[in-house]
Motif scaffolding. Structure first.
Motif, mmCIF file in Angstrom:
data_model
loop_
_atom_site.group_PDB
_atom_site.id
_atom_site.type_symbol
_atom_site.label_atom_id
_atom_site.label_comp_id
_atom_site.label_asym_id
_atom_site.label_seq_id
_atom_site.Cartn_x
_atom_site.Cartn_y
_atom_site.Cartn_z
ATOM 1 N N ASP A 553 0.825 -1.215 0.000
ATOM 2 C CA ASP A 553 0.000 0.000 0.000
ATOM 3 C C ASP A 553 0.853 1.256 0.000
ATOM 4 O OD1 ASP A 553 -2.307 -1.525 0.071
ATOM 5 O OD2 ASP A 553 -2.318 -1.607 2.270
ATOM 6 N N ASP A 554 1.987 1.209 0.673
ATOM 7 C CA ASP A 554 2.780 2.423 0.837
ATOM 8 C C ASP A 554 4.246 2.103 0.554
ATOM 9 O OD1 ASP A 554 3.240 5.179 1.640
ATOM 10 O OD2 ASP A 554 4.212 4.341 3.408
ATOM 11 N N ARG A 555 4.832 2.837 -0.374
ATOM 12 C CA ARG A 555 6.258 2.705 -0.654
ATOM 13 C C ARG A 555 6.808 4.058 -1.054
ATOM 14 N NH1 ARG A 555 7.736 3.149 -5.896
ATOM 15 N NH2 ARG A 555 6.133 2.777 -7.504
ATOM 16 N N THR A 556 8.101 4.212 -0.941
ATOM 17 C CA THR A 556 8.743 5.449 -1.360
ATOM 18 C C THR A 556 8.998 5.396 -2.868
ATOM 19 O OG1 THR A 556 11.009 4.619 -1.034
ATOM 20 C CG2 THR A 556 9.890 5.554 0.880
ATOM 21 N N ALA A 557 9.433 6.510 -3.394
ATOM 22 C CA ALA A 557 9.819 6.532 -4.804
ATOM 23 C C ALA A 557 11.040 5.646 -5.019
ATOM 24 C CB ALA A 557 10.125 7.970 -5.223
ATOM 25 N N LEU A 558 11.279 5.234 -6.257
ATOM 26 C CA LEU A 558 12.509 4.519 -6.600
ATOM 27 C C LEU A 558 13.585 5.558 -6.896
ATOM 28 C CD1 LEU A 558 10.500 2.052 -7.026
ATOM 29 C CD2 LEU A 558 12.195 1.260 -8.690
ATOM 30 N N TYR A 559 14.643 5.502 -6.132
ATOM 31 C CA TYR A 559 15.724 6.466 -6.293
ATOM 32 C C TYR A 559 16.886 5.813 -7.035
ATOM 33 C CZ TYR A 559 13.381 9.328 -2.742
ATOM 34 O OH TYR A 559 12.472 10.093 -2.042
ATOM 35 N N PRO A 560 17.371 6.441 -8.115
ATOM 36 C CA PRO A 560 18.591 5.921 -8.745
ATOM 37 C C PRO A 560 19.780 6.168 -7.826
ATOM 38 C CG PRO A 560 17.972 8.011 -9.720
ATOM 39 C CD PRO A 560 16.863 7.642 -8.773
ATOM 40 N N MET A 561 20.773 5.290 -7.896
ATOM 41 C CA MET A 561 21.879 5.394 -6.958
ATOM 42 C C MET A 561 23.188 5.062 -7.673
ATOM 43 S SD MET A 561 22.009 3.722 -3.176
ATOM 44 C CE MET A 561 22.000 2.035 -3.766
ATOM 45 N N VAL A 562 24.151 5.975 -7.489
ATOM 46 C CA VAL A 562 25.489 5.810 -8.042
ATOM 47 C C VAL A 562 26.473 5.933 -6.881
ATOM 48 C CG1 VAL A 562 27.218 6.793 -9.604
ATOM 49 C CG2 VAL A 562 24.818 6.757 -10.276
ATOM 50 N N ARG A 563 27.496 5.075 -6.876
ATOM 51 C CA ARG A 563 28.486 5.107 -5.800
ATOM 52 C C ARG A 563 29.648 6.005 -6.213
ATOM 53 N NH1 ARG A 563 27.189 2.865 -0.997
ATOM 54 N NH2 ARG A 563 29.164 1.764 -0.709
ATOM 55 N N GLY A 564 30.000 6.967 -5.335
ATOM 56 C CA GLY A 564 31.109 7.872 -5.621
ATOM 57 C C GLY A 564 31.863 8.234 -4.356
ATOM 58 N N ARG A 565 33.178 8.503 -4.508
ATOM 59 C CA ARG A 565 34.029 8.830 -3.366
ATOM 60 C C ARG A 565 34.481 10.283 -3.460
ATOM 61 N NH1 ARG A 565 37.157 5.823 0.227
ATOM 62 N NH2 ARG A 565 36.475 3.922 -0.838
ATOM 63 N N ILE A 566 34.439 11.009 -2.339
ATOM 64 C CA ILE A 566 34.908 12.396 -2.319
ATOM 65 C C ILE A 566 36.423 12.404 -2.478
ATOM 66 C CG2 ILE A 566 35.085 14.518 -0.971
ATOM 67 C CD1 ILE A 566 32.541 13.700 0.490
ATOM 68 N N THR A 567 36.931 13.113 -3.504
ATOM 69 C CA THR A 567 38.378 13.178 -3.732
ATOM 70 C C THR A 567 38.943 14.585 -3.628
ATOM 71 O OG1 THR A 567 37.904 13.259 -6.110
ATOM 72 C CG2 THR A 567 38.444 11.109 -5.151
ATOM 73 N N ALA A 568 38.089 15.608 -3.561
ATOM 74 C CA ALA A 568 38.593 16.972 -3.405
ATOM 75 C C ALA A 568 37.472 17.861 -2.883
ATOM 76 C CB ALA A 568 39.118 17.521 -4.738
ATOM 77 N N THR A 663 32.945 23.791 -3.703
ATOM 78 C CA THR A 663 32.920 22.710 -4.682
ATOM 79 C C THR A 663 33.355 21.398 -4.048
ATOM 80 O OG1 THR A 663 35.187 23.160 -5.423
ATOM 81 C CG2 THR A 663 33.393 24.290 -6.586
ATOM 82 N N MET A 664 32.826 20.305 -4.608
ATOM 83 C CA MET A 664 33.179 18.957 -4.194
ATOM 84 C C MET A 664 33.456 18.139 -5.444
ATOM 85 S SD MET A 664 30.208 18.247 -1.330
ATOM 86 C CE MET A 664 31.020 16.793 -0.654
ATOM 87 N N SER A 665 34.561 17.387 -5.437
ATOM 88 C CA SER A 665 34.888 16.510 -6.559
ATOM 89 C C SER A 665 34.703 15.064 -6.130
ATOM 90 C CB SER A 665 36.332 16.742 -7.023
ATOM 91 O OG SER A 665 36.489 18.052 -7.542
ATOM 92 N N PHE A 666 34.101 14.268 -7.015
ATOM 93 C CA PHE A 666 33.818 12.866 -6.734
ATOM 94 C C PHE A 666 34.482 11.999 -7.787
ATOM 95 C CE2 PHE A 666 30.338 15.418 -5.170
ATOM 96 C CZ PHE A 666 30.100 14.906 -3.901
ATOM 97 N N THR A 667 35.019 10.874 -7.357
ATOM 98 C CA THR A 667 35.507 9.860 -8.281
ATOM 99 C C THR A 667 34.452 8.791 -8.397
ATOM 100 O OG1 THR A 667 37.833 10.263 -7.761
ATOM 101 C CG2 THR A 667 37.273 8.125 -8.701
ATOM 102 N N ILE A 668 33.980 8.582 -9.625
ATOM 103 C CA ILE A 668 32.972 7.564 -9.898
ATOM 104 C C ILE A 668 33.592 6.616 -10.923
ATOM 105 C CG2 ILE A 668 30.630 7.113 -10.692
ATOM 106 C CD1 ILE A 668 29.940 10.010 -10.016
ATOM 107 N N GLY A 669 33.969 5.432 -10.452
ATOM 108 C CA GLY A 669 34.715 4.527 -11.317
ATOM 109 C C GLY A 669 36.061 5.158 -11.640
ATOM 110 N N ALA A 670 36.331 5.352 -12.946
ATOM 111 C CA ALA A 670 37.590 5.977 -13.369
ATOM 112 C C ALA A 670 37.412 7.450 -13.688
ATOM 113 C CB ALA A 670 38.139 5.241 -14.591
ATOM 114 N N ASP A 671 36.208 7.993 -13.480
ATOM 115 C CA ASP A 671 35.922 9.375 -13.861
ATOM 116 C C ASP A 671 35.872 10.274 -12.631
ATOM 117 O OD1 ASP A 671 35.679 8.550 -16.499
ATOM 118 O OD2 ASP A 671 33.546 8.060 -16.214
ATOM 119 N N THR A 672 36.070 11.560 -12.875
ATOM 120 C CA THR A 672 35.974 12.566 -11.820
ATOM 121 C C THR A 672 34.929 13.588 -12.210
ATOM 122 O OG1 THR A 672 38.288 12.307 -11.213
ATOM 123 C CG2 THR A 672 37.204 14.316 -10.483
ATOM 124 N N LEU A 673 34.087 13.948 -11.266
ATOM 125 C CA LEU A 673 32.991 14.889 -11.509
ATOM 126 C C LEU A 673 32.999 15.917 -10.389
ATOM 127 C CD1 LEU A 673 30.512 15.400 -13.365
ATOM 128 C CD2 LEU A 673 29.181 14.015 -11.770
#
Length: 881
Positions: A553-568, A663-673
């Motif tokens: 009867d009651d559920r939250t929305a489905l949230y997409p999720m990506v794992r990332g690490r703070i690098t800067a 600003t915050m920089s994240f490493t996601i896999g081999a990429d930085t965002l």
């Protein structure tokens, strides 16, 4: 107080030693106990001591007991965590401080049974596990509580792992290079927490088997933990060392940090109990002030007689101070015993609902109770007692030579200073105490003006009522009662203020209790999600939603999720950019769950900045360009329009020293965002709904590999759904948090019981004020009833007149009390309890009507004996000595 012969004999020995004065005061007090005002004074003092000691004992034990039980969710009063083994020197320091330790290791590994493989979270425990509570485990005889972990060579698994690789008790599983025997199925761990550090099923093993697995290698991602349990004093003694550990990157957790909502509930409960103690002490102090006034009036003739026999002002002060000292001592002993018995009774009643193991009481609340009695006596009775030393010997011959009463402002100022000191002692918050004290004094001035207007209005309304034989008997009684109340303005105003403060204190404690319970119930409603579904693959999303649609009867929305690490942070390495206090933050050492949303998620509240606008949504091409600009490294400089906007959780921002525009920089896999903070959000972490530290706008994270997460509530009638989900969606991880919900609900229920039980004691203190105030005005009312009898009034009419007077007094006091309670509650909510202020319309109806009924019944009952006296006896009470 004493016959003239006794006085003459005693005053000849006035120059005697201290023992003589103690004996003289004790004999005088013994005779005085026959007087109603002294009994009222004794009851008020005993009640003040009983309230402070009972709540002190109860709060002391309850705080330690509830904090200990709350610590079961973490496994100890303190949890230290880092990526390398802890030194033996640190462990020795913790043990020397009085802490009991348990070592744990957390890591993720592939386990297997035959040809079936499954990633699992390994929880490695020692023989001291658990420090608190017990795990519920099926070891072959059904689920039972076990206050231990698995032994060497054994493994306990959770139902998810049991289902995924088809395990049964006695089967062997391979963990790394060793093989363990499954000896238990875990229903609930003793230290189960609500975090999501790993989404894999759980396997628990003994630390002696860890080396044989070969999983501990250089570069392995392993978390080492120390769980520590000990008394609050031991934990407090480690504050300096814990701060140093945080600066070195060690994560230090306790229940107030790891479970902030639960921690706030505990803190609010402790503050409420302290507030209830203060209210009881305030009411007892008002009762002391009212009873002291009558006590002094009765002893003016005795003091004048002693002055005739040569007693000096200093000797009078010593005599009556010692007499009241004996009274305070007797009241303290009685009140302390009542407080000790009362807290035992409260705990017995509380544990009858929910078992709660509490440590024994300490001696500090008893000392605070005695100190409270002395402070209340000095603060609320001291200025009034000064009249006795200023009495003239001529008063024996001329009754009109009574010394002037102490200034009302002097009494209020002295009582305020003492009560402010007690408030600071009880709350530990100087600025709150000052604010409440100043606000209370301002309100007294306002209420004084309001009370004067009310009394004037009562007289005018009384004049409009029918008079003479044409008026009904009830109307005639109402008119006479109102006129008596309005003409006796000074005494009536004092009673009006005393009753208003009494009703306000009683109502405020009731209001806070109700609003606290509402806040706790809102925190965990019945439909709180008890299951989390994690690792939902994008291609399974629609099918999974359809599966839930027909059963949930009651559920939250489905949230997409990506794992990332703070690098800067702001272009600098994180440990260099954050304040020292934030270097131990777990967010810097683990991957965070990142998501994207075009609207503010449910349960989130913006506290700074603005949510993403339509123009903030970044296309995939722009994101790729931004990524290419960042390829130069952490310290690369990027144009501001190539940095994507992000929303950050406010508490994490505070720990990391970040704000809007950083600003915050994240490493996601081999990429930085890199993202720029454009808004800060406040989250309810104890809502048992998906929450995220960092949220991106749409169009940024979609190109990265992602899964979905949702939460939903399942009732008992839907118990088959989890098995169906595991069968149809083997990649989806289901996390059952019903056990955690049960622990939190049990703890909040215990807190609720304690809050409800303490409220009754405050009501008792309020009734003592009414009793003392009505006793103090007894002679004056006796004189008035005597005059009415002389002029032919019947007992029935006198009864109605007194009932009408008390009812009007209670009604007016209730109105003033409602105003004071609303303002005081709003200030306490905003400044101390962190609750949203709210209006209580029912209070403006219930408190005046309740006040009229309560004062009317108590006053009418206490006046019954006066109505039975002859007019001569009633008139004589006015000058009773």
């Amino acid at each position: 107080m004493m016959a003239s012969g006794d006085s003459r004999r005693d005053t000849r020995r006035i120059p005697g030693n201290g023992l003589h004065w103690l004996g003289l005061a004790a004999r005088g007090l013994k005779r005085d106990l026959r007087a109603a005002d002294v009994r009222a004074l004794f009851v008020a003092l005993a009640l003040a001591v009983a309230a402070s000691t009972m709540i002190g004992f109860f709060l002391d034990r309850l705080e330690r007991g509830l904090t200990r039980q709350a610590g079961q969710m973490l496994g100890g009063d303190l949890v230290l965590e880092q990526g390398e083994p802890f030194s033996s020197e640190l462990k020795s320091t913790l043990r020397e401080a009085g802490m009991t330790l348990s070592d744990q290791v957390d890591l993720v590994s592939m386990i297997s049974r035959g040809e079936r493989f499954q990633p699992a979270s390994l929880k490695v425990v020692d023989s001291a596990y658990p420090l608190y509570g017990a795990s519920r485990v099926d070891v072959g005889n059904g689920v039972e509580p076990l206050a231990r972990g698995p032994g060497p060579g054994e493994a306990w698994v959770d139902p998810r792992l049991e289902s995924l690789i088809d395990l049964q008790l006695g089967d062997e599983v391979r963990v790394g290079r060793t093989t363990l025997t499954v000896s238990g199925i875990i229903e609930r761990e003793a230290d189960q927490s609500g975090g999501f550090s790993s989404f894999n099923p759980r396997l628990m093993m003994h630390v002696d088997d860890l080396a044989a697995t070969g999983l501990v290698q250089p570069g392995s991602r392993i978390e080492y933990e120390i769980l520590a349990a000990g008394p609050p004093a031991a934990v407090s003694s480690l504050d300096a060392r814990l701060e140093a550990l945080k600066r070195d990157g060690v994560e230090v957790r306790d229940v107030r940090v790891d479970r902030p909502g639960l921690g706030r509930a505990l803190e609010r409960a402790e503050k409420y109990l302290a507030l209830a103690g203060l209210a009881a002490v305030l009411l007892a102090g008002v009762a002391v002030a009212m009873a002291t006034r009558r006590y002094v009036d009765r002893h003016l003739d005795t003091a004048a007689l002693l002055r005739c026999f040569g007693a000096s002002q200093r000797q009078l002060t010593r005599l009556f101070a010692l007499q009241l000292g004996w009274l305070a001592l007797a009241a303290s002993v009685c009140g302390a015993l009542l407080g000790l018995a009362g807290q035992a009774g409260l705990l017995a009643l509380l544990t009858a609902f929910l078992p709660l193991e509490l440590p024994p009481p300490g001696p500090l609340p008893l000392a605070l109770g005695v100190l409270t009695a002395l402070a209340v006596l000095v603060g609320f009775a001291g200025p009034t007692l000064l009249r006795l030393k200023r009495v003239s010997a001529l008063k024996v011959l001329r009754r009109e030579l009574d010394p002037l009463p102490a200034s009302a402002w002097l009494v209020v100022a002295m009582a305020s200073l003492v009560f402010g000191g007690l408030m600071w002692l009880y709350s530990g918050d100087l600025w709150l105490s000052v604010a409440l004290l100043v606000g209370g004094l301002v309100m007294l001035v306002i209420l004084g003006g309001v009370g004067t207007l009310i009394l004037s209005g009562v007289l005018r309304l009384a004049a409009l009522l029918p008079q003479g034989a044409h008026g009904a008997s009830s109307t005639r009684a109402l008119r006479l009662g109102a006129r008596q109340l309005g003409r006796r303005r000074q005494a009536s105003l004092g009673q009006l203020l005393a009753f208003a403060v009494t009703f306000a204190a009683m109502a405020m404690i009731g209001l806070v209790r109700g609003d606290l319970l509402t806040a706790w119930q809102d925190q965990l409603p019945e439909d709180t999600p008890n299951y989390f579904a994690i690792n939902i693959q994008p291609q399974e999303r629609d099918a999974f939603v359809e599966t839930l649609a027909g059963a949930v009867d009651d559920r939250t929305a489905l949230y997409p999720m990506v794992r990332g690490r703070i690098t800067a942070l702001n272009g600098q390495p994180p440990l260099e950019a954050v304040p020292e206090s934030g270097r131990g933050s777990n967010a810097l050492r683990r991957e965070l769950n990142l998501t994207w949303r075009d609207t503010l998620p449910e349960g989130n509240r913006l506290v700074a900045g603005e949510w993403f606008a339509a123009g903030d949504r970044v296309s995939e091409a722009e994101a790729s360009f931004s990524e290419a600009a960042n390829a130069g490294g952490v310290g690369a400089t990027e144009p501001s329009d190539e940095i994507v906007p992000i929303s950050l959780e406010a508490e994490l921002a505070g720990r990391l020293g970040l704000g809007l525009g950083d600003t915050m920089s994240f490493t996601i896999g081999a990429d930085t965002l890199t993202g720029r903070i454009t808004s800060l959000r406040d989250l309810d972490w104890d809502s048992f709904r998906p929450n995220f530290y960092v949220i991106f706008p749409p169009g940024v994270l979609e190109r990265f590999g992602h899964t979905y997460i949702t939460a939903f509530h399942l009732g008992d009638e839907q118990s088959s759904l989890p098995g169906q989900i595991v069968k149809n969606f083997p990649a989806v991880s289901l996390l059952n948090v019903e056990a955690i919900l049960g622990q939190v609900r049990d703890l909040l229920t215990q807190v609720t019981r304690s809050v409800e039980l303490v409220l009754g004691f405050v009501l008792l203190a309020g009734i003592s004020v009414l009793y003392a105030a009505l006793i103090a005005s007894r002679p004056l009312r006796a004189h008035e009833s005597g005059l009415l009898r002389v002029f032919g009034a019947s007992d029935r009419l006198i009864s109605r007149v007194q009932g009408a007077e008390f009812a009007i007094l209670g009604l007016a006091s209730g109105l003033m009390g409602a105003l004071l309670a609303e303002l005081a509650a709003a200030g306490i909510y905003a400044g101390w309890l962190d609750l949203a202020p709210r209006l209580h319309p029912w209070l403006w109806i219930g408190l005046p009507l309740g006040g009229a009924l309560l004062v009317g019944l108590i006053g009418h009952g206490l006046s019954r004996s006066l109505r039975r006296q002859t007019p001569m006896a009633s008139l004589g009470l006015l000058g009773e000595a």
